[in-house]
Design a protein around this motif. Structure first.
Motif, PDB file in Angstrom:
ATOM      1  N   ILE A 187      46.548  47.893  17.921  1.00  0.00           N
ATOM      2  CA  ILE A 187      46.549  47.277  19.252  1.00  0.00           C
ATOM      3  C   ILE A 187      47.174  45.885  19.201  1.00  0.00           C
ATOM      4  O   ILE A 187      47.901  45.484  20.124  1.00  0.00           O
ATOM      5  N   SER A 188      46.931  45.145  18.125  1.00  0.00           N
ATOM      6  CA  SER A 188      47.520  43.806  17.998  1.00  0.00           C
ATOM      7  C   SER A 188      49.037  43.876  17.898  1.00  0.00           C
ATOM      8  O   SER A 188      49.740  43.038  18.486  1.00  0.00           O
ATOM      9  N   SER A 189      49.551  44.858  17.170  1.00  0.00           N
ATOM     10  CA  SER A 189      51.008  44.988  17.058  1.00  0.00           C
ATOM     11  C   SER A 189      51.629  45.329  18.403  1.00  0.00           C
ATOM     12  O   SER A 189      52.732  44.863  18.717  1.00  0.00           O
ATOM     13  N   GLU A 190      50.932  46.126  19.217  1.00  0.00           N
ATOM     14  CA  GLU A 190      51.444  46.448  20.557  1.00  0.00           C
ATOM     15  C   GLU A 190      51.376  45.230  21.470  1.00  0.00           C
ATOM     16  O   GLU A 190      52.272  44.995  22.280  1.00  0.00           O
ATOM     17  N   PHE A 191      50.319  44.452  21.323  1.00  0.00           N
ATOM     18  CA  PHE A 191      50.140  43.260  22.161  1.00  0.00           C
ATOM     19  C   PHE A 191      51.169  42.186  21.836  1.00  0.00           C
ATOM     20  O   PHE A 191      51.768  41.584  22.721  1.00  0.00           O
ATOM     21  N   LEU A 192      51.392  41.946  20.541  1.00  0.00           N
ATOM     22  CA  LEU A 192      52.285  40.871  20.121  1.00  0.00           C
ATOM     23  C   LEU A 192      53.727  41.338  19.972  1.00  0.00           C
ATOM     24  O   LEU A 192      54.655  40.535  20.123  1.00  0.00           O
ATOM     25  N   GLY A 193      53.923  42.617  19.682  1.00  0.00           N
ATOM     26  CA  GLY A 193      55.273  43.128  19.489  1.00  0.00           C
ATOM     27  C   GLY A 193      55.900  43.720  20.730  1.00  0.00           C
ATOM     28  O   GLY A 193      57.108  43.962  20.769  1.00  0.00           O
ATOM     29  N   GLY A 194      55.089  43.982  21.758  1.00  0.00           N
ATOM     30  CA  GLY A 194      55.635  44.492  23.011  1.00  0.00           C
ATOM     31  C   GLY A 194      55.973  45.960  23.004  1.00  0.00           C
ATOM     32  O   GLY A 194      56.823  46.397  23.792  1.00  0.00           O
ATOM     33  N   SER A 195      55.320  46.777  22.150  1.00  0.00           N
ATOM     34  CA  SER A 195      55.572  48.212  22.135  1.00  0.00           C
ATOM     35  C   SER A 195      54.506  48.920  22.965  1.00  0.00           C
ATOM     36  O   SER A 195      53.467  48.353  23.302  1.00  0.00           O
ATOM     37  N   ASP A 196      54.748  50.170  23.287  1.00  0.00           N
ATOM     38  CA  ASP A 196      53.836  50.929  24.139  1.00  0.00           C
ATOM     39  C   ASP A 196      52.475  51.090  23.476  1.00  0.00           C
ATOM     40  O   ASP A 196      52.362  51.173  22.258  1.00  0.00           O
ATOM     41  N   GLY A 197      51.427  51.184  24.319  1.00  0.00           N
ATOM     42  CA  GLY A 197      50.084  51.377  23.820  1.00  0.00           C
ATOM     43  C   GLY A 197      49.087  50.526  24.582  1.00  0.00           C
ATOM     44  O   GLY A 197      49.432  49.838  25.556  1.00  0.00           O
ATOM     45  N   LEU A 198      47.839  50.571  24.159  1.00  0.00           N
ATOM     46  CA  LEU A 198      46.801  49.809  24.840  1.00  0.00           C
ATOM     47  C   LEU A 198      47.065  48.305  24.775  1.00  0.00           C
ATOM     48  O   LEU A 198      46.787  47.577  25.727  1.00  0.00           O
ATOM     49  N   GLY A 199      47.587  47.846  23.633  1.00  0.00           N
ATOM     50  CA  GLY A 199      47.861  46.416  23.503  1.00  0.00           C
ATOM     51  C   GLY A 199      48.884  45.929  24.505  1.00  0.00           C
ATOM     52  O   GLY A 199      48.739  44.850  25.090  1.00  0.00           O
ATOM     53  N   TYR A 200      49.913  46.727  24.765  1.00  0.00           N
ATOM     54  CA  TYR A 200      50.960  46.326  25.706  1.00  0.00           C
ATOM     55  C   TYR A 200      50.445  46.343  27.144  1.00  0.00           C
ATOM     56  O   TYR A 200      50.778  45.464  27.941  1.00  0.00           O
ATOM     57  N   THR A 201      49.636  47.349  27.496  1.00  0.00           N
ATOM     58  CA  THR A 201      49.068  47.385  28.843  1.00  0.00           C
ATOM     59  C   THR A 201      48.105  46.215  29.055  1.00  0.00           C
ATOM     60  O   THR A 201      48.029  45.666  30.162  1.00  0.00           O
ATOM     61  N   LEU A 202      47.393  45.830  28.008  1.00  0.00           N
ATOM     62  CA  LEU A 202      46.533  44.653  28.099  1.00  0.00           C
ATOM     63  C   LEU A 202      47.360  43.397  28.332  1.00  0.00           C
ATOM     64  O   LEU A 202      47.005  42.539  29.145  1.00  0.00           O
ATOM     65  N   LEU A 203      48.482  43.278  27.629  1.00  0.00           N
ATOM     66  CA  LEU A 203      49.374  42.142  27.815  1.00  0.00           C
ATOM     67  C   LEU A 203      49.921  42.098  29.238  1.00  0.00           C
ATOM     68  O   LEU A 203      49.976  41.028  29.869  1.00  0.00           O
ATOM     69  N   GLN A 204      50.334  43.243  29.767  1.00  0.00           N
ATOM     70  CA  GLN A 204      50.849  43.294  31.134  1.00  0.00           C
ATOM     71  C   GLN A 204      49.789  42.877  32.140  1.00  0.00           C
ATOM     72  O   GLN A 204      50.082  42.135  33.094  1.00  0.00           O
ATOM     73  N   ALA A 205      48.556  43.335  31.955  1.00  0.00           N
ATOM     74  CA  ALA A 205      47.485  42.966  32.876  1.00  0.00           C
ATOM     75  C   ALA A 205      47.222  41.456  32.836  1.00  0.00           C
ATOM     76  O   ALA A 205      46.980  40.834  33.880  1.00  0.00           O
ATOM     77  N   MET A 206      47.292  40.866  31.664  1.00  0.00           N
ATOM     78  CA  MET A 206      47.089  39.421  31.557  1.00  0.00           C
ATOM     79  C   MET A 206      48.226  38.653  32.199  1.00  0.00           C
ATOM     80  O   MET A 206      48.013  37.622  32.853  1.00  0.00           O
ATOM     81  N   GLN A 207      49.461  39.135  32.028  1.00  0.00           N
ATOM     82  CA  GLN A 207      50.608  38.457  32.639  1.00  0.00           C
ATOM     83  C   GLN A 207      50.552  38.509  34.159  1.00  0.00           C
ATOM     84  O   GLN A 207      51.019  37.586  34.839  1.00  0.00           O
ATOM     85  N   LEU A 208      49.988  39.578  34.706  1.00  0.00           N
ATOM     86  CA  LEU A 208      49.846  39.723  36.154  1.00  0.00           C
ATOM     87  C   LEU A 208      48.548  39.108  36.664  1.00  0.00           C
ATOM     88  O   LEU A 208      48.249  39.208  37.864  1.00  0.00           O
ATOM     89  N   ASN A 209      47.787  38.492  35.774  1.00  0.00           N
ATOM     90  CA  ASN A 209      46.498  37.878  36.112  1.00  0.00           C
ATOM     91  C   ASN A 209      45.535  38.901  36.714  1.00  0.00           C
ATOM     92  O   ASN A 209      44.713  38.576  37.579  1.00  0.00           O
ATOM     93  N   ASP A 210      45.651  40.149  36.267  1.00  0.00           N
ATOM     94  CA  ASP A 210      44.761  41.221  36.715  1.00  0.00           C
ATOM     95  C   ASP A 210      43.596  41.299  35.729  1.00  0.00           C
ATOM     96  O   ASP A 210      43.596  42.107  34.789  1.00  0.00           O
ATOM     97  N   THR A 211      42.586  40.454  35.943  1.00  0.00           N
ATOM     98  CA  THR A 211      41.489  40.358  34.989  1.00  0.00           C
ATOM     99  C   THR A 211      40.665  41.639  34.929  1.00  0.00           C
ATOM    100  O   THR A 211      40.121  41.984  33.873  1.00  0.00           O
ATOM    101  N   ASP A 212      40.577  42.353  36.047  1.00  0.00           N
ATOM    102  CA  ASP A 212      39.798  43.591  36.052  1.00  0.00           C
ATOM    103  C   ASP A 212      40.390  44.610  35.084  1.00  0.00           C
ATOM    104  O   ASP A 212      39.684  45.199  34.261  1.00  0.00           O
TER     105      ASP A 212
END
Length: 266
Positions: free
Chosen positions: A201-226
């Protein structure tokens, strides 16, 4: 003289009731914080997370991202086992090797794999390979250390019995080494599985690849805390289920071991 009764373990129903009660108390405290001090920072309530889950769970993207993260974690964990077990056996089977590699093992397990992420991004790029490499670098150490320790702790008497009966190397590995080391290996495997999911998940979050980490990053960028909290709790739930899987597998394989019979793996 009064005789004290031995303490009895609570029944399964009572243990379940205690756990449900603890969860309810945590949810109440969470709700009070979200509607009180956390309200100014849009801290979501449990109901907000439930509503976000009701919208996201039925979608195909939600399950596709979970499957992507799990594939990366399982692939990396399989590679960790394939590398860690032989290396641990090799190190633990010889006292000189075990002593000479102690410093290397201590150094390797303390190096944070995330610190190497920029280098790995340049070499492997963003994708599943990045996650697998991060998992290998970070999760292989518990397997190596636990395996080498287990092999080194095998009773010398058992080794002498194997030599006295002229058992082949395969028989000694199967009937002497494996039963002695499996409890330690399972302990390392549960730690490695948790690290594998975290690194995936960390590699998806920091590397920008598909997965739960990337969707979490997108939600944070959109300020969608829910949704951000929903994906974070989804990742935590996957970690719990993965750990539960290895606990059940350990009970199945090591049903004869004292730690399993006493409920030590729960």
């Amino acid at each position: 003289m009064t005789r004290t009764k031995p303490s009895q373990a609570p029944s399964p129903v009572r243990r379940l009731a205690y756990r449900v009660l603890a969860i309810l108390v945590a949810l109440v405290v969470w709700h009070l914080f979200a509607t009180g001090p956390g309200g100014s920072s849009d801290f979501p309530t449990p109901l907000d997370i439930f509503e976000a889950g009701a919208d996201a769970v039925p979608t195909q993207d939600f399950w596709a991202n979970i499957a992507t993260s799990l594939r990366t974690a399982v692939t990396g964990l399989a590679l960790v086992v394939l590398v860690g077990l032989p290396v641990g056996l090799l190190i633990g089977s010889n006292e000189i090797t075990r002593r000479s590699t102690q410093l290397v093992l201590d150094f390797g397990r303390t190096v944070p794999a995330i610190a190497l992420l920029p280098l790995f991004l340049l070499v492997f790029g963003a994708g599943r390979t990045l996650g697998v490499v991060l998992i290998l670098v970070s999760a292989v150490w518990p397997i190596i250390i636990q395996t080498s320790y287990a092999v080194g702790q095998i009773s010398p008497q058992l080794k002498r019995v194997g030599r006295a009966y002229h058992l082949s190397r395969w028989y000694r590995l199967r009937f002497i080494v494996a039963p002695s080391m499996l409890p330690f290996v399972f302990a390392g495997l549960r730690i490695a599985a948790t690290i594998a999911l975290l690194m995936a998940i960390s590699s998806e979050f920091l590397g920008g690849s598909d997965g739960l980490g990337y969707t979490l990053l997108q939600a944070m960028q959109l300020n969608d805390t829910d949704r951000a909290f929903l994906y974070a709790f989804t990742a935590a739930t996957l970690g719990l289920l993965l750990n539960l899987f290895f606990v059940l597998l350990q009970r199945r394989v090591l049903w004869w071991h004292s730690s399993v019979r006493a409920g030590g793996t729960s």
